[in-house]
Design a protein around this motif. Structure first.
Motif, short mmCIF file in Angstrom:
data_model
loop_
_atom_site.label_atom_id
_atom_site.label_comp_id
_atom_site.label_asym_id
_atom_site.label_seq_id
_atom_site.Cartn_x
_atom_site.Cartn_y
_atom_site.Cartn_z
N UNK A 443 19.44 -40.07 0.95
CA UNK A 443 20.56 -39.84 2.25
C UNK A 443 21.72 -38.62 1.82
N UNK A 444 22.26 -38.52 0.70
CA UNK A 444 23.10 -37.67 0.61
C UNK A 444 22.44 -36.37 0.93
N UNK A 445 21.39 -35.69 0.35
CA UNK A 445 20.59 -34.86 0.17
C UNK A 445 20.17 -34.23 1.38
N UNK A 446 19.39 -35.13 2.48
CA UNK A 446 18.70 -35.08 3.36
C UNK A 446 20.04 -34.73 4.72
N UNK A 447 20.64 -35.63 4.35
CA UNK A 447 21.49 -35.89 5.98
C UNK A 447 23.01 -34.53 5.99
N UNK A 448 23.28 -33.94 4.27
CA UNK A 448 23.70 -32.38 4.46
C UNK A 448 22.90 -31.61 5.07
N UNK A 449 21.94 -31.77 6.21
CA UNK A 449 21.64 -30.72 7.09
C UNK A 449 22.05 -30.66 7.88
N UNK A 450 23.03 -31.52 8.54
CA UNK A 450 23.62 -31.61 9.57
C UNK A 450 25.06 -30.10 9.62
N UNK A 451 25.80 -30.46 8.65
CA UNK A 451 27.30 -30.03 8.06
C UNK A 451 26.24 -28.42 7.43
N UNK A 452 25.32 -28.15 7.32
CA UNK A 452 24.40 -26.87 6.94
C UNK A 452 23.92 -26.45 7.84
N UNK A 453 23.88 -26.77 8.67
CA UNK A 453 23.79 -26.11 9.81
C UNK A 453 24.85 -25.71 10.41
N UNK A 454 25.48 -26.51 10.59
CA UNK A 454 27.23 -25.42 11.45
C UNK A 454 27.87 -24.89 10.46
N UNK A 455 27.98 -24.90 9.87
CA UNK A 455 28.29 -23.42 8.08
C UNK A 455 27.98 -22.09 8.58
N UNK A 456 26.05 -22.42 8.90
CA UNK A 456 25.47 -21.37 9.22
C UNK A 456 26.07 -20.94 10.97
N UNK A 457 25.85 -21.59 11.91
CA UNK A 457 26.19 -21.22 12.73
C UNK A 457 27.38 -20.80 12.90
#
Length: 539
Positions: A443-457
């Motif tokens: 859960x924590x590793x997969x759903x971190x993708x949302x925060x990661x995408x925002x940080x990239x943008x």
């Protein structure tokens, strides 16, 4: 939390004053003007306010008298009714000075016992006026905290359970002080509280060395049954590096018996992994000190057996029972890092793991559910921001936002921040890739993708999910996420991050920190909207 006066009618009253409902949050357009953009008010699904954030150049209340804690307390008393809570249930927990103002964290208590994750965070400007107030609370009313079970019967059980998990002896773990507390599952689920709290004993165990990891177990204080289990193992300037030379590490006295392969001021080692860990501890420490004035060693360093100097510590080329030898892994256990062979060469991985220690000492994000996903995302974010600015490793355009591009070939890249879907991670909350299962590590590793995408943008910009974002660059993006790191509650959800990131930008723009302007905050607004942080995940 008491019912919001007027319930949903209070929400409607604000709307009549000139507001537009946008994607689950209320953008208050009155008295906004061309000179001052709209303030942001966030609600939960029950219609209760969970966050208030002022636009750049505006504050929500006039400054109060006294120091920061007194000023924040006055603001909380004035606004508690809008959050549907009793201000008497809250006490100042921690005050943190940041550029342009102060963050004051309040802890909710009932009958003298804290509510786990029940916090409100006030952000003040330099004059003590309120820039934002947000948090997660329980609606439970006051009740006596009277346990039927004593804490003493749970300590040995907890030590043994984590010793079994780490495949080590119980002597590798030390019992920390137990705490009586209230647990409201809705706080961590990101759903409106129904006031269904359970009195629990929070029992923590800590590793004695770097070869094991501790954790926390919540036990029902009435029945003694296990309610929730949290591991403190997070996978993947004074320094001390030990070398296991590809042997099993099974006792916390390893470094004492073997001796550090390299310490601060000592000679360069003949082992590449030792030098890589030593050097990359240094670059990560420099990133935090240079950008945020944060002393990594003072904050997360630890003393060792036979060495009472606080240092950043690690064992390299280590093998741990249950992970094979060579161990293809790395983890932070609260006292230091343990690396498998070759894992100490990845600068983003080292900064990622050290950031878990930073998170533990700032926002304190619980390593479970959405707060755990944000915990992982922050480690990826600061890991990659540090990686891209330290001049080491492979930073070619094709791997610029890859996590773990310098790991051994047998492992390779483990996540992409620019396109999380490459590794079947979600890039927005509504994504079909959002993990809905019960495996907390997944859960924590997969759903971190949302925060990661925002940080990239926010850093690089781009067009995504109907939003076009102008990149702010790594320096500005880092300042915004650092302020968020210091203002998130320990039980934060993406809905909270949806409030906190824009609020962080507006506070920085108001104080003129890092060259951030109100125009930059438009990019942050669009990034959180593009990644749909305001939504509740399906299922």
């Amino acid at each position: 939390m008491r019912a919001l006066p007027g319930g949903r009618r209070a929400k409607a009253a604000i709307a009549l004053a000139g507001a537009a409902l946008v994607a689950g949050s209320l953008l208050v357009t009155s008295p906004a003007s061309a000179e001052r953009p709209a303030d942001l008010v966030s609600y939960d699904a029950a219609g209760r306010i969970t966050g208030l954030s002022a636009a750049a150049g505006h504050t929500l209340r006039p400054a109060a008298k006294g120091d920061a804690a007194a000023q924040a307390t006055a603001h909380l008393k004035a606004l508690a009714g809008r959050f549907g809570v009793n201000a008497k249930q809250f006490a100042v927990d921690k005050t943190t000075a940041l550029p342009g103002g102060t963050v004051v964290r309040f802890q909710q208590t009932i009958g003298g016992a804290p509510v786990l994750g029940g916090q409100l965070v006030a952000v003040l400007d330099g004059a003590g006026a309120l820039s934002s107030l947000h948090g997660n609370t329980t609606t439970a009313t006051d009740k006596a905290a009277k346990p039927a079970k004593g804490a003493g019967e749970f300590g040995a059980k907890t030590r043994q359970s984590f010793a079994d998990e780490a495949k080590t002896g119980v002597d590798a773990l030390e019992e920390a002080e137990s705490q009586l507390a209230w647990f409201d599952p809705a706080i961590y689920a990101g759903t409106p509280s129904k006031g269904d709290v359970k009195l629990v004993w929070s029992v923590k165990v800590e590793p004695a060395g770097l070869d094991a990891w501790g954790g926390e177990v919540l036990y029902d204080a009435t029945s003694g049954t296990e309610v929730l289990r949290l591991s403190h193992k997070h996978e993947a300037l004074s320094r001390a590096i030990c070398d296991a030379n590809s042997t099993y590490v099974s006792t916390s006295a390893f470094c004492l018996a073997k001796g550090a392969a390299r310490v601060e001021g000592g000679a360069v080692s003949g082992v590449t992994d030792v030098n890589d860990a030593f050097d990359l501890f240094g670059t990560t420490s420099s990133y935090y000190q240079t950008n945020f004035g944060y002393d990594l060693t003072a904050a997360i360093g630890s003393t060792g057996k036979g060495d009472n100097v606080k240092r950043l510590r690690a064992i390299v080329r280590a093998c741990v029972q249950g992970y094979g030898c060579p161990m293809e892994n790395a983890f932070w256990n609260g006292k230091g890092m343990t690396f498998g062979a070759g894992f100490a060469s990845a600068d983003d991985v080292i900064a990622h793991e050290l950031t878990h220690g930073v998170t533990e000492h700032t926002s304190g994000l619980v390593y479970s559910s959405q707060s755990g996903a944000i915990n992982e995302a922050l480690s990826d974010i600061f890991g990659e921001y540090s990686d891209l600015t330290n001049g080491r490793g492979n930073d070619a355009a094709g791997v610029r936002w890859d996590m773990g591009e310098d790991l051994p070939a047998s492992i390779g890249v483990i996540r992409s921040m620019s396109d999380p879907t490459r590794f079947s991670d979600p890039d927005k909350v509504s994504s079909s890739l959002w993990y809905k299962g019960t495996n907390n590590s997944a859960y924590v590793h997969i759903n971190s993708g949302v925060g990661n995408k925002a940080a990239f943008l926010i850093a690089d910009g781009g067009t995504f999910n109907g939003q076009t974002i102008t990149g702010l660059g790594l320096a500005k993006a880092g300042q915004i996420f650092w302020r968020a790191q210091n203002t998130l509650t320990s039980s934060a959800t993406y809905k909270e991050l949806n409030t906190v990131l824009p609020a962080a930008c507006r506070s920085l723009a108001t104080s003129g920190t890092g060259g951030i302007t109100a125009a930059d905050c438009v990019s942050v607004d669009r990034a959180v909207l593009a990644t749909e942080m305001n939504l509740t995940p399906a299922g």
